[in-house]
Design a protein around this motif. Structure first.
Motif, PDB file in Angstrom:
ATOM      1  N   ASN A 133       3.208  18.383 -52.138  1.00 17.13           N
ATOM      2  CA  ASN A 133       3.739  18.865 -50.860  1.00 17.13           C
ATOM      3  C   ASN A 133       5.023  19.647 -51.131  1.00 17.13           C
ATOM      4  O   ASN A 133       6.137  19.199 -50.853  1.00 17.13           O
ATOM      5  CB  ASN A 133       4.008  17.694 -49.918  1.00 17.13           C
ATOM      6  N   VAL A 134       4.850  20.825 -51.708  1.00 16.25           N
ATOM      7  CA  VAL A 134       5.981  21.639 -52.147  1.00 16.25           C
ATOM      8  C   VAL A 134       5.808  23.075 -51.657  1.00 16.25           C
ATOM      9  O   VAL A 134       4.708  23.505 -51.307  1.00 16.25           O
ATOM     10  CB  VAL A 134       6.091  21.640 -53.689  1.00 16.25           C
ATOM     11  N   THR A 135       6.904  23.791 -51.658  1.00 17.15           N
ATOM     12  CA  THR A 135       6.884  25.226 -51.379  1.00 17.15           C
ATOM     13  C   THR A 135       7.139  25.963 -52.683  1.00 17.15           C
ATOM     14  O   THR A 135       8.117  25.678 -53.386  1.00 17.15           O
ATOM     15  CB  THR A 135       7.958  25.611 -50.350  1.00 17.15           C
ATOM     16  N   SER A 144       5.755  33.217 -50.332  1.00 16.51           N
ATOM     17  CA  SER A 144       5.733  31.834 -50.811  1.00 16.51           C
ATOM     18  C   SER A 144       4.501  31.133 -50.254  1.00 16.51           C
ATOM     19  O   SER A 144       3.854  31.630 -49.322  1.00 16.51           O
ATOM     20  CB  SER A 144       7.001  31.086 -50.380  1.00 16.51           C
ATOM     21  N   THR A 146       2.693  27.027 -49.389  1.00 20.14           N
ATOM     22  CA  THR A 146       2.928  25.597 -49.205  1.00 20.14           C
ATOM     23  C   THR A 146       1.692  24.834 -49.681  1.00 20.14           C
ATOM     24  O   THR A 146       0.781  25.413 -50.267  1.00 20.14           O
ATOM     25  CB  THR A 146       3.237  25.276 -47.737  1.00 20.14           C
ATOM     26  N   LYS A 147       1.656  23.537 -49.430  1.00 20.40           N
ATOM     27  CA  LYS A 147       0.613  22.681 -49.989  1.00 20.40           C
ATOM     28  C   LYS A 147      -0.801  23.147 -49.637  1.00 20.40           C
ATOM     29  O   LYS A 147      -1.679  23.164 -50.506  1.00 20.40           O
ATOM     30  CB  LYS A 147       0.810  21.235 -49.532  1.00 20.40           C
ATOM     31  N   ASN A 148      -1.038  23.505 -48.398  1.00 20.04           N
ATOM     32  CA  ASN A 148      -2.401  23.895 -47.995  1.00 20.04           C
ATOM     33  C   ASN A 148      -2.917  25.067 -48.807  1.00 20.04           C
ATOM     34  O   ASN A 148      -4.072  25.068 -49.273  1.00 20.04           O
ATOM     35  CB  ASN A 148      -2.424  24.242 -46.498  1.00 20.04           C
ATOM     36  N   SER A 177       8.419  26.832 -58.396  1.00 15.90           N
ATOM     37  CA  SER A 177       9.361  26.243 -57.456  1.00 15.90           C
ATOM     38  C   SER A 177      10.745  26.870 -57.594  1.00 15.90           C
ATOM     39  O   SER A 177      11.017  27.645 -58.514  1.00 15.90           O
ATOM     40  CB  SER A 177       9.431  24.728 -57.669  1.00 15.90           C
TER      41      SER A 177
END
Length: 202
Positions: A133-135, A144, A146-148, A177
Motif C-alpha cells: 500500500n505505497v505510492t 505516480s 498507488t497500490k491498485n 518510492s
C-alpha cells in the motif's frame, strides 16, 4: 560445530572490518565499471555486493585479512550446508580498495549484513505478506501510481530494501518510492531516506 548464531555474529564483525579495511574486488570483470558502493540483483535471485572505499594500507596485511575473512565465510557456508556466500579476487591500487561478495540469495545477504532485502515479482511479494500500500513515482515522467495500479503489474519485478545504497537491476526501472533516484539508463538507482524503499522494474 559452533552455533549458527555465533558464526553470524563473528561474520558481522568481519563485515564491519571489511567496511573499514575493504580490500577485495570482483573476479568477474564487473568491478571496473562500478565506482561506488553498489548491490546488483541478478536474474537468479543472487546478490552481488561491491563496496568501494579509499583506504591507506601502509600498515595492514592484506593477505592476512583476506585469509581471515575467507575462513569466516567458509565456516558460515558449512553451517548452512551450502555455498551461500563467495568472496572473489583481490585488488588494491594503492589508494582505493574494492570488495565484491556474492550472495546466493537474500537470506544470505541478510545474515551477513543485517539488512533485509526482498526480490521477486509484485505478485510474489504480495503473497509473501509485504505491505504494498505505497505510492511510487514514475522514473519516466512526473506521474505516480498507488497500490491498485501496482497490483495490475503482478509479473513485474520488485526490490524492497531498508538501506541507503546504489542498486543495479538487470531490467529497466519503472517506478520507485520517495528518496530513490534513477540514472538515465534506468538500470541503476540511488536509494536514500528512511524506512523501506521500493523499486519496480521489468
Amino acid at each position: 560445530m559452533k552455533k549458527k548464531t555465533d558464526v553470524i555474529k563473528r561474520i558481522e564483525g568481519v563485515l564491519v572490518t571489511i567496511c573499514l579495511l575493504i580490500f577485495f574486488v570482483t573476479g568477474c570483470g564487473k568491478a571496473s565499471t562500478i565506482d561506488t558502493t553498489t548491490i546488483a540483483i541478478e536474474k537468479d535471485g543472487s546478490i552481488i555486493q561491491t563496496v568501494i572505499e579509499e583506504l591507506p594500507m601502509d600498515y595492514y596485511d592484506v593477505d592476512e585479512l583476506k585469509s581471515m575473512n575467507q575462513s569466516e565465510v567458509d565456516e558460515y557456508n558449512q553451517n548452512v550446508s551450502k555455498e551461500a556466500v563467495k568472496i572473489n579476487n583481490t585488488e588494491f591500487d594503492g589508494n582505493t580498495v574494492k570488495v565484491v561478495m556474492e550472495y546466493k540469495n537474500a537470506d544470505a545477504y541478510y545474515d551477513l549484513n543485517g539488512s533485509p532485502i526482498y526480490f521477486g515479482t509484485i505478485e510474489q511479494a504480495q503473497n509473501a505478506g509485504y505491505d504494498l500500500n505505497v505510492t511510487l513515482n514514475s522514473m519516466k515522467d512526473d506521474s505516480s501510481i498507488t497500490k491498485n495500479e501496482l497490483m495490475e503489474m503482478g509479473d513485474k519485478h520488485i526490490v524492497i530494501l531498508n538501506e541507503n545504497v546504489n542498486l543495479k537491476t538487470f531490467g529497466t526501472i519503472l517506478y520507485a518510492s520517495e528518496g530513490v533516484t534513477c540514472e538515465s539508463n534506468k538500470k541503476l538507482a540511488t536509494v536514500s531516506g528512511d524506512g523501506k524503499s521500493y523499486i519496480v522494474f521489468k
